[in-house]
Design a protein around this motif. Structure first.
Motif, PDB file in Angstrom:
ATOM      1  N   ASP A 117     -72.070  56.276  16.387  1.00 55.72           N
ATOM      2  CA  ASP A 117     -71.827  55.256  15.685  1.00 55.72           C
ATOM      3  C   ASP A 117     -73.387  54.126  15.006  1.00 55.72           C
ATOM      4  O   ASP A 117     -73.792  53.945  14.000  1.00 55.72           O
ATOM      5  N   ALA A 127     -71.224  49.699  12.460  1.00 57.67           N
ATOM      6  CA  ALA A 127     -70.455  48.917  13.288  1.00 57.67           C
ATOM      7  C   ALA A 127     -68.921  49.447  12.951  1.00 57.67           C
ATOM      8  O   ALA A 127     -68.218  49.092  13.436  1.00 57.67           O
ATOM      9  N   ASP A 128     -68.734  49.755  11.851  1.00 60.76           N
ATOM     10  CA  ASP A 128     -67.077  50.052  11.720  1.00 60.76           C
ATOM     11  C   ASP A 128     -67.870  51.256  10.784  1.00 60.76           C
ATOM     12  O   ASP A 128     -68.574  51.648  10.141  1.00 60.76           O
ATOM     13  N   THR A 141     -68.641  49.105   7.608  1.00 64.39           N
ATOM     14  CA  THR A 141     -70.529  48.164   7.746  1.00 64.39           C
ATOM     15  C   THR A 141     -70.731  48.616   8.956  1.00 64.39           C
ATOM     16  O   THR A 141     -71.015  49.749   9.651  1.00 64.39           O
TER      17      THR A 141
END
Lengths: 285, 543
Positions: A170, A204-205, A208
């Motif tokens: 990520d 973030a996920d 997002t």
């Protein structure tokens, strides 16, 4: 216009003396906007990164290779348009196309800013390559042309280097070295901007992301750009961001319908006002 | 104590290059930068200070380095050239020789310097000897110091442990302030170590006025500076006795020096003495040195306590305004004589999981040289280091520095500096450094500066290339920015950046069997000046 207290009858640029009032106004406006008269300093009219505070070094999008030639691409075509600070004379238009091929990615663009009095045009080709599962590098070559009414035409060839690294699932980092060879504009004493930019992006996920760009030019304060994007609905993505040195607040959105995406961004400079940026990208099957 | 010293010397070469770089940079930059180091200063490689682990010394070791600059307007000539060769050989089981040759050329001026050291030990008498050039590293270095002595390692703010001086060091160096030339003898009998030495050497100095004054490193730029070369002769002799038992060490050093012509601060004859000691009890450790040089005194002490998770140290140093010791080095300032200092500091380090935070707060209350002069140094500093291992291949190294300095005449300067440096190890070592500096004056506009560099380098394998591109905007700042950059052995490793500009550097280190080679090229493009190219090449061999 804030700095325009007195209208001179003529001004000297290089070896030429510009007398026409309208042209003087345009040139002074350029001076006001850029703080020093240097061509090709403005970032491309890219509504996706514009909505995120112009932070675009690591954001995957059509035409992303303009910000970082190492960015991977999808097969797509896009057109962009922006009008900075409401100035028709500085309206910018850009057409971009990109396609991947095996470990490579290729992109090309043609852009134009200005009008008959003052005109900047740029043609850029870029190629990226996957060095390893976590690292990509890219190179872009640009041809710039500056045309000012009654002044010599300037041109230049510029090379930019970019690199991206996927640090974790990520987190992504990258850097771009703009104008590697320090090319200048022929016919003018000004050098084209040369800078080093670095960025980090955090997913973030799966909807997002947050990204931070730093760009350092010699002799200028560090430009900081922060942006966030969130896909709030399946077809709708909202963006917001901020930029420092110069200071701007930004917001934008993208709407997607099948293979077509429409983008819009609004940038607000506290002294100079609003910039509108819009564009469309089409996935090519 | 000896076991600790052995471990430190053995482990030092194993430090990762990045950690060693930080050590060098922290030490050099931790000093208040009112006196930036001269650009043409040349020092022994700080990597060499780590030394070769005892028991694995090469029989023959050869290192030669050559560096030159070429300015944009220069012709085919090579101004600003520097060449250094060091040849180390071992004869028999204990005898070792070291030859150092340094040439500096700033066209048309050329300065050559040669140092020779022969050392060994006599088996029957167990006397160790050093002939030629040698160094003397004693206590905390406030009387005699080698170039990277005891307390200078302590200057790295993540370090709370100081290493005492190691005595006679048979090592050649071109660093003006740290060598003697003559003969030194030492012997250890059970717990007692004795050493005596005699030296005759010349110093660079200005003798146009009386008394003369030492001028330090020799500049090659103008004939007038060259006239200062080796103008002042020093004859010195001294001896030391040191008792070591388990974790306690105490020693006394006395020495006398005669300067011809007499020099300011010392006169013709200077009698000096130093009492130094160190002890440790469990995790607590103390080191102190008291010195008297002529009629003036200095002292320094470090009290530390450390466990695996928490480390702390208190340190203090004092040197009288007129204290003079030609081979002293301020324990926390790189390259400066120890004089006129009143500094107190506290540092702490905490290891919590993947975080390592160190801070150092320091107060400097050094008085002016005369009762009516502005304070020489009056400042407070807070330095914070934060190291975070975010992932197995990702590190974050951050630093913040806050300073307040009284400049005299009612003017104060507030400084803030922030450094953010992520490091990613993937195929190579990728690192980015972003540094922001801000200086506020009480009655003047504030000043800001920024620095950004991207570096990629390989730290494994036989071939280790590296590349760095840096952009900086420092024009508003009064002080330069010092940034460590890998270079050839023996070259000054810190780049001094001022003004605005860009710097691009590439280097490659290669090791093939017993040979090692390093080559480096760099381009410096200051904004308002012509660009310059820098080249360096070094070759080393060991057997």
């Amino acid at each position: 216009m804030k700095k325009l207290f007195l209208m001179p009858k003529s001004i000297r640029i290089g070896r030429r003396i510009v007398k026409a009032a309208l042209r003087i106004v345009v040139l002074l406006l350029l001076f006001t906007v850029s703080e020093s008269f240097a061509a090709f300093e403005r970032l491309p009219a890219d509504p996706v990164s514009a909505g995120m505070g112009r932070a675009g070094l690591l954001v995957f999008r059509t035409g992303g290779f303009l910000a970082n030639p190492a960015l991977p691409v999808i097969r797509s075509f896009g057109v962009w348009w922006d009008r900075p600070y409401g100035l028709t004379e500085l309206t910018a238009k850009e057409a971009v196309v990109s396609l991947p091929h095996s470990e490579f990615s290729f992109g090309a663009t043609f852009g134009h800013t200005g009008d008959d009095t003052y005109s900047e045009s740029r043609t850029i080709v870029a190629a990226g390559y996957t060095l390893s599962p976590d690292i990509r590098a890219g190179l872009s070559l640009a041809w710039y042309r500056l045309a000012i009414d009654e002044l010599p035409t300037g041109s230049s060839g510029v090379a930019n280097l970019g690199v991206i690294g996927q640090v974790s699932s990520d987190v992504r980092v990258g850097a771009v070295w703009n104008n590697v060879l320090g090319a200048g504009l022929s016919g003018y004493e000004d050098d084209l901007p040369q800078s080093l930019a670095a960025a980090i992006l955090f997913d973030a996920d799966d909807r997002t992301l947050v990204t931070l760009d730093l760009e350092q030019q010699s002799g200028w304060p560090t430009e900081v750009r922060i942006g966030v994007a969130s896909r709030v609905l399946k077809p709708l993505t909202l963006r917001a961001g901020s930029r420092f040195n110069p200071s701007e607040l930004t917001a934008g959105f993208s709407l997607k319908y099948q293979a077509v995406q429409v983008h819009y961004a609004l940038l607000w400079h506290r002294d100079l006002g609003a910039t509108h940026s819009a564009g469309m990208s089409i996935l090519i099957p | 104590m000896r076991a600790i010293l052995f471990l430190m010397c053995a482990c030092a070469p194993l430090l990762f290059a990045q950690e060693q770089d930080d050590l060098i940079e922290d030490v050099a930059a931790s000093a208040d930068q009112e006196t930036p180091l001269p650009a043409d200063w040349t020092a022994d490689s700080l990597f060499e200070q780590a030394g070769t682990p005892p028991g694995s010394r090469p029989r023959v070791r050869f290192i030669t380095s050559l560096a030159w600059n070429r300015h944009a307007e220069s012709s085919f000539d090579w101004p600003d050239m520097w060449a250094r060769t060091k040849l180390t050989s071992q004869f028999g089981a204990t005898t070792r020789s070291e030859l150092l040759f340094v040439r500096r050329v700033d066209d048309p001026h050329t300065v050559d310097e040669i140092h020779l050291a022969v050392s060994g030990s006599h088996e029957q008498s167990e006397i160790r000897y050093a002939l030629g050039t040698f160094q003397h590293d004693w206590g905390l270095g406030i009387l005699n110091s080698a170039s990277f002595g005891a307390a200078r390692r302590f200057a790295y703010i993540a370090n709370t442990v100081a290493i005492p001086g190691i005595g006679i060091v048979p090592r050649t160096t071109s660093r003006e302030e740290s060598w003697l030339r003559g003969v030194a003898l030492s012997r250890t009998y059970q717990s007692v170590s004795l050493s005596v030495w005699g030296s005759n050497r010349d110093w660079n100095g200005d003798d146009t006025a009386q008394p003369a004054r030492l001028t330090g490193v020799l500049s090659t730029t103008t004939p007038s500076t060259l006239e200062r070369r080796d103008n002042i002769e020093e004859n010195s002799a001294g001896g030391s006795i040191q008792w070591t038992r388990r974790a306690t060490q105490i020693g006394l050093l006395t020495q006398t020096s005669e300067f011809v012509p007499e020099i300011s601060g010392a006169g013709r004859r200077l009698l000096s003495a130093s009492l130094a000691g160190a002890t440790s009890v469990g995790s607590a450790r103390a080191m102190a040195e008291f010195a008297r040089s002529g009629e003036h005194s200095a002292w320094s002490t470090i009290l530390s306590y450390g466990t695996r998770r928490l480390r702390s140290a208190f340190y203090a140093m004092y040197a009288a305004p007129d204290y003079f010791a030609s081979r002293s080095q301020s324990p926390f300032s790189f390259g400066e004589e120890f004089r006129n200092s009143r500094i107190y500091g506290l540092r702490m380090g905490v290891k919590a999981g993947r975080h390592d935070i160190a801070l150092d707060t320091r107060v400097n209350r050094s008085p002016g040289a005369t009762p009516t002069a502005a304070p020489y140094r009056k400042s407070e500093e807070l330095l914070i280091n934060w190291y975070y291992r975010a992932a197995p291949h990702v590190e974050l190294k951050n630093k913040a520095v806050f300073t307040i300095r009284d400049l005299g005449n009612g003017q104060e300067r507030f400084g803030r500096s922030f450094r953010f440096e992520p490091v990613w190890r993937q195929a190579a070592v990728w690192s980015l450094r972003a540094e922001l500096r801000n200086t506020d004056y009480l009655h003047e506009p504030s000043a800001n500066g920024q620095y950004l560099h991207l570096q990629v380098a390989r730290d494994r394998g036989k071939l280790k290339p590296g590349f760095r591109v840096a952009f900086y905007n420092l024009d508003e700042l009064d002080d330069p920015l010092l940034v460590y950059e890998p270079t050839t052995d023996g070259a000054y490793p810190l780049e001094t950046l001022t003004g605005n500009g860009t710097r691009v550097a590439g280097w490659c280190r290669a090791a093939f069997g017993k040979w090692k080679i390093i080559a480096k090229a760099a381009q410096q493009k200051p904004e308002a000046e012509k660009s310059s190219l820098e080249f360096a090449i070094g070759i080393g061999y060991h057997q």
